[in-house]
Scaffold this motif. Structure first.
Motif, PDB file in Angstrom:
ATOM      1  N   ASP A 178       0.910  -1.109  -0.091  1.00 48.80           N
ATOM      2  CA  ASP A 178       0.123  -0.002  -0.116  1.00 48.80           C
ATOM      3  C   ASP A 178       0.822   1.106  -0.091  1.00 48.80           C
ATOM      4  O   ASP A 178       0.657   2.274  -0.750  1.00 48.80           O
ATOM      5  CB  ASP A 178      -1.021   0.020   1.353  1.00 48.80           C
ATOM      6  CG  ASP A 178      -2.101   0.999   1.136  1.00 48.80           C
ATOM      7  OD1 ASP A 178      -2.210   1.602   0.167  1.00 48.80           O
ATOM      8  OD2 ASP A 178      -2.642   1.324   2.156  1.00 48.80           O
ATOM      9  N   ALA A 179       1.790   1.248   0.810  1.00 43.81           N
ATOM     10  CA  ALA A 179       2.908   2.651   0.887  1.00 43.81           C
ATOM     11  C   ALA A 179       3.592   2.626  -0.610  1.00 43.81           C
ATOM     12  O   ALA A 179       3.589   3.740  -0.763  1.00 43.81           O
ATOM     13  CB  ALA A 179       3.849   2.071   1.801  1.00 43.81           C
ATOM     14  N   SER A 223       0.960   4.036  -3.153  1.00 49.47           N
ATOM     15  CA  SER A 223       0.773   5.459  -2.903  1.00 49.47           C
ATOM     16  C   SER A 223       1.753   6.320  -3.364  1.00 49.47           C
ATOM     17  O   SER A 223       1.528   7.432  -3.659  1.00 49.47           O
ATOM     18  CB  SER A 223       0.450   5.533  -1.258  1.00 49.47           C
ATOM     19  OG  SER A 223      -0.718   4.949  -0.877  1.00 49.47           O
ATOM     20  N   THR A 281       1.686   6.794  -6.870  1.00 47.40           N
ATOM     21  CA  THR A 281       0.377   7.463  -7.335  1.00 47.40           C
ATOM     22  C   THR A 281       0.689   8.985  -7.302  1.00 47.40           C
ATOM     23  O   THR A 281       0.454   9.854  -8.034  1.00 47.40           O
ATOM     24  CB  THR A 281      -0.755   7.227  -6.627  1.00 47.40           C
ATOM     25  OG1 THR A 281      -0.991   5.598  -6.764  1.00 47.40           O
ATOM     26  CG2 THR A 281      -2.086   7.800  -7.151  1.00 47.40           C
ATOM     27  N   ARG A 282       1.245   9.339  -5.994  1.00 52.49           N
ATOM     28  CA  ARG A 282       1.662  10.736  -5.919  1.00 52.49           C
ATOM     29  C   ARG A 282       2.649  11.160  -6.879  1.00 52.49           C
ATOM     30  O   ARG A 282       2.794  12.385  -7.230  1.00 52.49           O
ATOM     31  CB  ARG A 282       2.280  10.863  -4.281  1.00 52.49           C
ATOM     32  CG  ARG A 282       1.256  10.881  -3.309  1.00 52.49           C
ATOM     33  CD  ARG A 282       1.826  11.319  -1.887  1.00 52.49           C
ATOM     34  NE  ARG A 282       2.982  10.325  -1.545  1.00 52.49           N
ATOM     35  CZ  ARG A 282       2.976   9.439  -0.768  1.00 52.49           C
ATOM     36  NH1 ARG A 282       1.852   9.184  -0.394  1.00 52.49           N
ATOM     37  NH2 ARG A 282       3.901   8.778  -0.416  1.00 52.49           N
ATOM     38  N   PRO A 328      -2.585   8.880 -10.659  1.00 51.43           N
ATOM     39  CA  PRO A 328      -3.348   7.612 -10.967  1.00 51.43           C
ATOM     40  C   PRO A 328      -3.819   7.398 -12.408  1.00 51.43           C
ATOM     41  O   PRO A 328      -3.970   7.984 -13.384  1.00 51.43           O
ATOM     42  CB  PRO A 328      -4.531   7.716 -10.006  1.00 51.43           C
ATOM     43  CG  PRO A 328      -4.897   9.237 -10.137  1.00 51.43           C
ATOM     44  CD  PRO A 328      -3.406  10.097 -10.314  1.00 51.43           C
ATOM     45  N   THR A 341      -3.245   1.617 -11.695  1.00 52.82           N
ATOM     46  CA  THR A 341      -3.175   1.764 -10.458  1.00 52.82           C
ATOM     47  C   THR A 341      -4.536   1.663  -9.466  1.00 52.82           C
ATOM     48  O   THR A 341      -4.606   1.466  -8.247  1.00 52.82           O
ATOM     49  CB  THR A 341      -2.585   3.265 -10.143  1.00 52.82           C
ATOM     50  OG1 THR A 341      -3.609   4.347 -10.651  1.00 52.82           O
ATOM     51  CG2 THR A 341      -1.305   3.374 -10.665  1.00 52.82           C
ATOM     52  N   ARG A 342      -5.645   1.943  -9.898  1.00 49.18           N
ATOM     53  CA  ARG A 342      -6.886   1.948  -9.233  1.00 49.18           C
ATOM     54  C   ARG A 342      -7.185   0.478  -9.166  1.00 49.18           C
ATOM     55  O   ARG A 342      -7.824  -0.020  -8.070  1.00 49.18           O
ATOM     56  CB  ARG A 342      -8.176   2.652 -10.039  1.00 49.18           C
ATOM     57  CG  ARG A 342      -7.966   4.223  -9.905  1.00 49.18           C
ATOM     58  CD  ARG A 342      -9.252   4.866 -10.341  1.00 49.18           C
ATOM     59  NE  ARG A 342      -9.001   4.963 -11.784  1.00 49.18           N
ATOM     60  CZ  ARG A 342      -8.688   5.947 -12.483  1.00 49.18           C
ATOM     61  NH1 ARG A 342      -8.043   6.954 -11.607  1.00 49.18           N
ATOM     62  NH2 ARG A 342      -8.440   6.062 -13.645  1.00 49.18           N
ATOM     63  N   ASP A 388      -5.211  -0.853  -6.258  1.00 43.34           N
ATOM     64  CA  ASP A 388      -5.584  -0.306  -5.005  1.00 43.34           C
ATOM     65  C   ASP A 388      -6.822  -1.133  -4.619  1.00 43.34           C
ATOM     66  O   ASP A 388      -6.854  -1.122  -3.354  1.00 43.34           O
ATOM     67  CB  ASP A 388      -6.086   1.352  -5.368  1.00 43.34           C
ATOM     68  CG  ASP A 388      -6.209   2.171  -3.987  1.00 43.34           C
ATOM     69  OD1 ASP A 388      -5.766   1.419  -2.934  1.00 43.34           O
ATOM     70  OD2 ASP A 388      -7.230   3.281  -3.876  1.00 43.34           O
ATOM     71  N   ASP A 400      -6.979  -3.234  -0.851  1.00 41.64           N
ATOM     72  CA  ASP A 400      -7.979  -2.939   0.079  1.00 41.64           C
ATOM     73  C   ASP A 400      -8.531  -4.001   0.314  1.00 41.64           C
ATOM     74  O   ASP A 400      -9.244  -4.472   1.514  1.00 41.64           O
ATOM     75  CB  ASP A 400      -9.067  -1.652  -0.570  1.00 41.64           C
ATOM     76  CG  ASP A 400      -8.450  -0.482  -0.438  1.00 41.64           C
ATOM     77  OD1 ASP A 400      -7.236  -0.362   0.427  1.00 41.64           O
ATOM     78  OD2 ASP A 400      -8.980   0.608  -1.144  1.00 41.64           O
TER      79      ASP A 400
END
Length: 373
Positions: free
Chosen positions: A174-175, A178, A181-182, A186, A190-191, A194, A198
């Motif tokens: 997850d890290a 993220s 993506t930053r 995205p 990437t979605r 994600d 989750d």
């Protein structure tokens, strides 16, 4: 030898093949003036010669004049042929090259776009047209390079994410996602990842909730369910609903147990020893001391739960799931054994490692064995 008749017949066939009239054919022509003189003497008007169409004075047959409709139809056909076969405007053709070069650069086809610019120079394009095409190419080169770098970074990240999920390091995956993506923004890929992460996080929380249910720990079960519900994944909605029902039954049974009166020990109440007083002072009637209820079993039970949760938190920390370790340590220090120094120390360590991992991943390095490399 040939007879005279055969020789005459062969000569006649030869003359016929050459187109020479026979010898007796001229008698009719020679006799025409005599016949014409006889008819004149008799008062008969001369007859015009028959028009056979083969003589030197024969006239061609007459044709009808071409109508205006036919001329208009021919003119329309010629106009259509000219419109289709006319040479294209040179400037329009060069503008098409410019548009094609821009469209090729939008797809990052740099070589094809430069070939179009070369064709424009060969077609003697204006400076404005060449400038427009070159500016489009220069502006797209940077974007194409960023797209190439992003594709390479995504390829490397995909392998790392797969490895992290297989090893159970969901927080690490997850890290890293993220951080990517930053930096790059995205997209659909990437979605999708994600969502996968989750779902894995929700499944792990629900597995822990099942373990809490087996231990009849309502606080632990409630905490895991709340964390799983925050992820809002429809794939685990049925499990959350069933665990909610189990939690309700557990709470009901706990309330019923609390309402039942506790069983006291059979020991008689201990009395307070009497003090020696002077005889003249009247003695007071001693009162029985209240029963002493020991809390040693409850304390030992809380310590055992704290050790169990602390062990789970250390396991999550060793696997790189720093957020999960932080949550477990916080539960240990605030709900199970308030103020436990080991739980607080583990929580601070997990927070420090999580911050260092986020900084490492954001810088583009790799986080391996709790170190940035």
């Amino acid at each position: 030898m040939l007879t005279p008749e055969q020789i005459a017949a062969a000569k006649a066939r030869l003359d016929k093949a050459r187109g020479v009239p026979p010898a007796g054919a001229g008698s009719g022509t020679a006799g025409q003036p005599a016949g014409r003189a006889a008819r004149s003497a008799a008062g008969v008007p001369p007859q015009p010669p028959a028009d056979t169409g083969r003589g030197p004075h024969a006239k061609p047959p007459t044709r009808e004049p071409i109508s205006i409709t036919t001329w208009l139809l021919v003119a329309m056909i010629l106009a259509v042929i000219w419109y289709l076969a006319k040479p294209a405007n040179e400037q329009e053709r060069i503008d098409k090259h410019v548009d094609k070069a821009i469209a090729l650069m939008a797809d990052c086809k740099l070589d094809a776009a430069r070939a179009e610019v070369a064709a424009m120079r060969a077609a003697k394009a204006t400076d404005l047209q060449l400038k427009k095409a070159n500016e489009a190419i220069s502006g797209a080169v940077k974007n194409c390079e960023m797209r190439r770098q992003r594709a390479k970074a995504w390829t490397d990240l995909t392998a790392a994410l797969e490895s992290a999920l297989q090893s159970g390091a969901v927080e690490r995956a997850d890290a890293r996602l993220s951080a990517f993506t930053r930096k790059w923004g995205p997209d659909d890929a990437t979605r999708d990842w994600d969502k996968r992460i989750d779902i894995r996080k929700a499944e792990r929380l629900l597995d822990e909730a099942d373990a809490c249910l087996k231990k009849s720990d309502s606080t632990c079960l409630e905490t895991r369910l709340v964390a799983a519900e925050k992820l809002q994944r429809a794939e685990v909605a049925d499990r959350i609903r069933s665990l909610r029902e189990a939690l309700s039954r557990l709470l009901e049974s706990t309330v019923l147990e609390q309402k039942s009166p506790p069983a006291l020990g059979n020991e008689p109440p201990r009395s307070v020893p009497q003090r020696e007083v002077p005889r003249e002072t009247p003695r007071e009637t001693p009162r029985p001391a209240p029963p002493v209820i020991s809390t040693a079993p409850q304390v030992s039970q809380a310590a055992a739960q704290a050790r169990k949760i602390l062990s789970d938190a250390e396991r999550e920390l060793n696997q790189g799931n720093y957020k999960s370790a932080m949550d477990k340590a916080e539960i240990c220090a605030t709900m199970i054994d308030v103020g436990n120094r080991e739980c607080l120390g583990l929580k601070q360590r997990a927070e420090r490692l999580n911050r260092e991992m986020l900084r490492c991943v954001a810088s583009g390095a790799d986080w391996i064995n709790d170190r940035c490399q």
